[in-house]
Design an enzyme around this catalytic site. Structure first.
Site, mmCIF file in Angstrom:
data_model
loop_
_atom_site.group_PDB
_atom_site.id
_atom_site.type_symbol
_atom_site.label_atom_id
_atom_site.label_comp_id
_atom_site.label_asym_id
_atom_site.label_seq_id
_atom_site.Cartn_x
_atom_site.Cartn_y
_atom_site.Cartn_z
ATOM 1 N N HIS A 257 0.843 -1.198 0.000
ATOM 2 C CA HIS A 257 0.000 0.000 0.000
ATOM 3 C C HIS A 257 0.882 1.254 0.000
ATOM 4 O O HIS A 257 1.827 1.364 0.781
ATOM 5 C CB HIS A 257 -0.896 -0.003 1.233
ATOM 6 C CG HIS A 257 -1.766 1.211 1.350
ATOM 7 N ND1 HIS A 257 -2.753 1.496 0.447
ATOM 8 C CD2 HIS A 257 -1.781 2.213 2.259
ATOM 9 C CE1 HIS A 257 -3.344 2.625 0.791
ATOM 10 N NE2 HIS A 257 -2.779 3.080 1.888
ATOM 11 N N ASP A 259 0.384 5.342 0.200
ATOM 12 C CA ASP A 259 -0.430 6.554 0.290
ATOM 13 C C ASP A 259 0.132 7.598 -0.661
ATOM 14 O O ASP A 259 1.327 7.928 -0.599
ATOM 15 C CB ASP A 259 -0.433 7.095 1.718
ATOM 16 C CG ASP A 259 -1.309 6.260 2.641
ATOM 17 O OD1 ASP A 259 -2.478 6.058 2.303
ATOM 18 O OD2 ASP A 259 -0.802 5.807 3.675
ATOM 19 N N ASP A 369 -7.470 1.039 2.785
ATOM 20 C CA ASP A 369 -7.132 1.991 3.838
ATOM 21 C C ASP A 369 -8.089 3.173 3.915
ATOM 22 O O ASP A 369 -7.809 4.154 4.588
ATOM 23 C CB ASP A 369 -5.701 2.503 3.612
ATOM 24 C CG ASP A 369 -5.095 3.096 4.868
ATOM 25 O OD1 ASP A 369 -5.345 2.568 5.961
ATOM 26 O OD2 ASP A 369 -4.362 4.095 4.750
#
Length: 465
Positions: A257, A259, A369
């Site tokens: 993941h 961001d 998320d």
């Protein structure tokens, strides 16, 4: 059988044994040489020579918070290392991207993660096996930050110079080493079995047999790395034992993941994407059965613009079936605040990118998320050609446990989409038995469904398996 008071001592003994085995993975070691150029802001590979270079050795500081540097690493593999697996051990106390002399991206490096103290990517494969006498010529773009940005003081004073974060770039490792694959494999075997032991009933037959094999393995290894394969042979039988007949199946997908903007500037997201994606391609070269997945076309677009050769290798991995395009949105968007039109355009541009660049119609929404969900999402997903939804964060509620892990989410207009919350309650799985057995216990539909999804790898700031 083991006395109950003996078991804790045994588990400590087994943990200490793994630490001792780990010391033999890289033997022998020799120093490499390096010069570096300090860069307050990132400088692309093509411009790396437009500045002054100075020698640097292990232990020396090269930069401070958010700064960059170019390192030119050189050396020569000894002739008598012919036939051995040789690696460069590189640790700049932050993140880094390794290139060969032609400017081809090789992989990312990092010295750790807050999610898993065992996670570090500091080894760059040079020869498997090497011929002996090869020249080492690497370029490393160092970043003075970690996977989670910079170090943040918990409760700083108003006049604390580190109030808004600090980081030190320091050359921790600059070495050439022989990688003992047998010892490395033994370390992995031991780690899996120790995790399984910690999750088993201490009075079970399986616990007793694994513990017995562990003790025999310690005796056979006898603190000599030459015995690593013989020690692995001792563990082979307990490793090959099948799970219970009712055990669930786990579908594991490599995941990282990233961001797009959080604890670091977006210019760092561009480099995080390159570090993460190149490392996964390197793993695919070593493990043809490995499958990695990534969402967010914006990150692919970053790589296409700044690292075009790397992007072309991603195309080839998609064609081979080793790279899975995930998530129909342009980024893993907020789903509470945005308008319906904004959400529609996320799907429009996201799905179109994957189709144009890879010929793939992505039919899943992948937002592990996100902080919340609009009731209109099932309708918008279905109309966008998205049939499946994977998410995670709602399972982290401090007080209320969500009652399902795999279910049909019905939107406000009655539209339904199949939804899955990975029951490990994380998208940073280490694939250890402890976590998987907890997931099995947590899987709410285990009375009717055969298995669940595990997202393994280090994420949030990128990294991956």
């Amino acid at each position: 059988m083991f006395h109950p008071r003996e078991i804790d001592r045994l588990l400590t003994e087994f943990t200490q044994f793994i630490t001792r085995v780990n010391r033999h993975i890289l033997e022998p070691k020799l120093p490499l040489q390096a010069v570096y150029r300090h860069c307050p802001e990132p400088v692309p590979f093509a411009q790396r020579l437009d500045g002054e270079y100075k020698p640097i050795r292990e232990g020396e500081v090269w930069g401070k918070t958010w700064e960059s540097a170019w390192f030119h690493v050189t050396g020569r593999i000894p002739e008598d290392w012919a036939g051995k697996v040789v690696v460069a051990e590189l640790d700049c106390n932050g993140e880094g991207l390794v290139f060969n002399r032609e400017g081809i991206v090789l992989q990312g490096i990092t010295n750790g993660s807050i999610f898993d103290a065992r996670h570090a990517r500091s080894l760059v494969l040079l020869g498997d096996p090497c011929q002996g006498g090869e020249e080492v010529d690497l370029w490393v773009e160092g970043a003075c930050n970690g996977l989670f940005g910079v170090q943040q003081p918990r409760d700083p004073d108003d006049d604390d110079p580190a109030r808004y974060g600090h980081y030190e770039g320091k050359l921790n490792r600059l070495r050439l080493a022989v990688l003992n694959r047998d010892v490395l494999a033994l370390k992995y075997d031991l780690g899996v079995l120790l995790s399984l032991l910690r999750s088993l009933n201490r009075e079970s037959t399986r616990f007793a047999r694994i513990a017995r094999a562990y003790r025999r393995c310690i005796s056979v290894f006898a603190e000599d790395p030459a015995n690593a394969q013989a020690a692995r042979d001792v563990l082979a039988e307990v490793l090959e034992q099948p799970a219970e007949a009712s055990a669930l199946e786990v579908t594991a997908v490599g995941h990282a993941h990233i961001d797009t903007g959080w604890l670091w500037p977006v210019r760092e997201t561009i480099r995080k994407s390159a570090r993460t994606f190149s490392s996964q391609l390197e793993l695919m070269n070593r493990y043809p059965q490995y499958v990695f997945g990534a969402s967010q076309p914006q990150h692919y677009e970053f790589v296409k613009e700044h690292y075009p050769e790397l992007f072309e290798r991603i195309r080839e991995a998609v064609k081979r079936g080793q790279w899975e395009c995930q998530g129909g949105m342009w980024v893993e968007a907020d789903c509470n605040v945005i308008s319906g039109e904004s959400m529609v355009r996320q799907f429009l541009y996201g799905k179109q990118f994957f189709m144009d660049e890879f010929g793939v119609d992505v039919r899943n929404l992948w937002i592990p998320d996100v902080f919340g969900y609009s009731g209109s999402m099932p309708q918008i997903m279905k109309k966008a050609g998205v049939d499946y939804f994977v998410t995670q964060k709602i399972s982290w509620n401090q007080y209320n446990q969500f009652p399902y892990t795999t279910f049909r989410w019905r939107g406000i207009d009655g539209t339904e989409v199949i939804t899955h919350f990975p029951p490990e309650n994380t998208y940073n799985s280490g694939l250890y038995p402890e976590s998987l057995r907890k997931a099995e216990a947590n899987f709410q539909e285990k009375d009717r469904l055969p298995g669940f999804l595990s997202l393994f790898g280090i994420g949030d700031g990128g990294g991956g398996p």
